[in-house]
Design a protein around this motif. Structure first.
Motif, PDB file in Angstrom:
ATOM      1  N   GLU A   1       0.503  -1.305   0.185  1.00 24.72           N
ATOM      2  CA  GLU A   1      -0.338   0.444  -0.180  1.00 24.72           C
ATOM      3  C   GLU A   1       0.531   1.398   0.020  1.00 24.72           C
ATOM      4  O   GLU A   1       0.339   2.316  -0.818  1.00 24.72           O
ATOM      5  N   GLU A   2       1.711   1.042   0.848  1.00 20.75           N
ATOM      6  CA  GLU A   2       2.442   2.675   0.370  1.00 20.75           C
ATOM      7  C   GLU A   2       3.151   1.849  -1.133  1.00 20.75           C
ATOM      8  O   GLU A   2       3.694   3.979  -1.068  1.00 20.75           O
ATOM      9  N   THR A   3       3.688   1.334  -1.237  1.00 22.60           N
ATOM     10  CA  THR A   3       4.473   1.450  -2.247  1.00 22.60           C
ATOM     11  C   THR A   3       3.207   2.099  -3.431  1.00 22.60           C
ATOM     12  O   THR A   3       3.741   2.972  -4.259  1.00 22.60           O
ATOM     13  N   LYS A   4       2.173   1.612  -3.294  1.00 22.87           N
ATOM     14  CA  LYS A   4       1.385   2.079  -4.855  1.00 22.87           C
ATOM     15  C   LYS A   4       0.805   3.506  -4.298  1.00 22.87           C
ATOM     16  O   LYS A   4       0.780   4.900  -5.346  1.00 22.87           O
ATOM     17  N   LEU A   5       1.036   4.448  -2.814  1.00 27.98           N
ATOM     18  CA  LEU A   5       0.617   6.175  -2.773  1.00 27.98           C
ATOM     19  C   LEU A   5       2.009   6.315  -3.253  1.00 27.98           C
ATOM     20  O   LEU A   5       2.637   7.264  -3.681  1.00 27.98           O
ATOM     21  N   ARG A   6       3.676   6.195  -2.958  1.00 30.50           N
ATOM     22  CA  ARG A   6       4.822   6.212  -3.882  1.00 30.50           C
ATOM     23  C   ARG A   6       5.414   6.285  -5.527  1.00 30.50           C
ATOM     24  O   ARG A   6       5.131   7.644  -5.441  1.00 30.50           O
ATOM     25  N   LEU A   7       3.976   5.343  -5.235  1.00 24.90           N
ATOM     26  CA  LEU A   7       4.170   5.389  -7.158  1.00 24.90           C
ATOM     27  C   LEU A   7       3.371   7.049  -8.023  1.00 24.90           C
ATOM     28  O   LEU A   7       3.502   6.655  -9.475  1.00 24.90           O
ATOM     29  N   ASN A   8       2.281   7.054  -7.150  1.00 21.87           N
ATOM     30  CA  ASN A   8       1.793   8.290  -7.789  1.00 21.87           C
ATOM     31  C   ASN A   8       2.814   9.477  -7.372  1.00 21.87           C
ATOM     32  O   ASN A   8       1.690   9.855  -8.672  1.00 21.87           O
ATOM     33  N   THR A   9       3.545   9.098  -7.034  1.00 25.63           N
ATOM     34  CA  THR A   9       5.006  10.232  -7.494  1.00 25.63           C
ATOM     35  C   THR A   9       5.597  10.039  -7.976  1.00 25.63           C
ATOM     36  O   THR A   9       6.581  10.800  -7.974  1.00 25.63           O
ATOM     37  N   VAL A  10       5.646   9.179  -8.365  1.00 23.92           N
ATOM     38  CA  VAL A  10       6.625   8.732  -9.938  1.00 23.92           C
ATOM     39  C   VAL A  10       6.361   9.423 -11.133  1.00 23.92           C
ATOM     40  O   VAL A  10       5.140   8.325 -11.410  1.00 23.92           O
ATOM     41  N   LEU A  11       6.565  10.148 -11.469  1.00 27.48           N
ATOM     42  CA  LEU A  11       6.255  10.902 -12.996  1.00 27.48           C
ATOM     43  C   LEU A  11       7.545  10.187 -13.909  1.00 27.48           C
ATOM     44  O   LEU A  11       8.576  10.459 -13.830  1.00 27.48           O
ATOM     45  N   ILE A  12       6.683  10.093 -15.088  1.00 28.10           N
ATOM     46  CA  ILE A  12       7.476   9.487 -16.512  1.00 28.10           C
ATOM     47  C   ILE A  12       6.848  10.525 -17.404  1.00 28.10           C
ATOM     48  O   ILE A  12       5.672  10.517 -18.131  1.00 28.10           O
TER      49      ILE A  12
ATOM     50  N   THR B   1       2.036   9.169 -14.561  1.00 30.51           N
ATOM     51  CA  THR B   1       2.643   8.360 -13.352  1.00 30.51           C
ATOM     52  C   THR B   1       3.084   6.784 -13.314  1.00 30.51           C
ATOM     53  O   THR B   1       2.520   5.927 -14.179  1.00 30.51           O
ATOM     54  N   ALA B   2       3.630   6.307 -12.437  1.00 32.44           N
ATOM     55  CA  ALA B   2       4.125   4.648 -12.227  1.00 32.44           C
ATOM     56  C   ALA B   2       2.601   4.061 -11.798  1.00 32.44           C
ATOM     57  O   ALA B   2       2.481   2.732 -12.192  1.00 32.44           O
ATOM     58  N   ASN B   3       1.879   4.913 -11.598  1.00 31.55           N
ATOM     59  CA  ASN B   3       0.591   4.630 -11.292  1.00 31.55           C
ATOM     60  C   ASN B   3      -0.334   4.177 -12.965  1.00 31.55           C
ATOM     61  O   ASN B   3      -1.473   4.082 -11.990  1.00 31.55           O
ATOM     62  N   ARG B   4      -0.055   4.846 -13.654  1.00 30.35           N
ATOM     63  CA  ARG B   4      -0.354   4.797 -15.132  1.00 30.35           C
ATOM     64  C   ARG B   4      -1.336   6.031 -14.961  1.00 30.35           C
ATOM     65  O   ARG B   4      -2.323   5.403 -15.802  1.00 30.35           O
ATOM     66  N   GLU B   5      -1.516   6.951 -14.739  1.00 31.20           N
ATOM     67  CA  GLU B   5      -2.214   7.836 -14.728  1.00 31.20           C
ATOM     68  C   GLU B   5      -2.087   8.993 -15.452  1.00 31.20           C
ATOM     69  O   GLU B   5      -0.342   9.142 -14.888  1.00 31.20           O
ATOM     70  N   ILE B   6      -2.324   9.879 -16.102  1.00 31.11           N
ATOM     71  CA  ILE B   6      -2.800  10.728 -16.835  1.00 31.11           C
ATOM     72  C   ILE B   6      -2.228  11.870 -16.334  1.00 31.11           C
ATOM     73  O   ILE B   6      -3.732  12.833 -16.147  1.00 31.11           O
ATOM     74  N   LYS B   7      -0.993  12.744 -16.793  1.00 30.63           N
ATOM     75  CA  LYS B   7      -0.654  13.743 -15.442  1.00 30.63           C
ATOM     76  C   LYS B   7      -1.111  14.758 -16.878  1.00 30.63           C
ATOM     77  O   LYS B   7      -1.017  16.156 -15.895  1.00 30.63           O
ATOM     78  N   ALA B   8      -0.279  14.793 -17.706  1.00 32.84           N
ATOM     79  CA  ALA B   8       0.003  16.145 -18.257  1.00 32.84           C
ATOM     80  C   ALA B   8      -0.211  15.592 -19.435  1.00 32.84           C
ATOM     81  O   ALA B   8       1.025  15.134 -20.411  1.00 32.84           O
TER      82      ALA B   8
END
Length: 107
Positions: A20-31, A45-52
């Motif tokens: 769960e901690e890793t999932k939260l952290r991966l929200n802050t890893v930007l690709i 994000t590393a959780n595959r969410e489009i940010k920009a």
């Protein structure tokens, strides 16, 4: 037979917390990824969410070209995000797993 069942359950709970901690952290890893010519740039994000998404104005007149570049660039970014996500989640899951004989599934 299974040794310290309470200890194993504790380790499983800690492994779940680590995941769960890793999932939260991966929200802050930007690709960041860009098309070959740099006309489209995306950030996910590393959780595959489009940010920009940034699109060069030259592509706005040709919707077919824009769609092609956008699909290619997003797929590259999401592939990289997926690879990072899988690696990090495997590490998180493995680090907290109890050592159960015959259950070495993370080799």
């Amino acid at each position: 037979m299974f040794g310290d069942l309470s200890g194993m359950m504790d380790k499983l709970k800690k492994a779940q917390e680590k995941v769960e901690e890793t999932k939260l952290r991966l929200n802050t890893v930007l690709i960041d990824e860009a098309s070959a010519d740099g006309n489209i740039k995306v950030t996910v994000t590393a959780n595959r969410e489009i940010k920009a998404i940034s699109i060069n104005e030259s592509l706005l007149n040709d919707t077919e070209e824009l769609e092609d570049y956008l699909i290619l660039t997003l797929n590259k970014a999401l592939k990289r995000a997926g690879e990072i996500n899988e690696q990090e989640m495997a590490i998180a899951a493995k680090s907290g797993m109890p050592n159960i004989p015959g259950m070495d599934m993370f080799k």
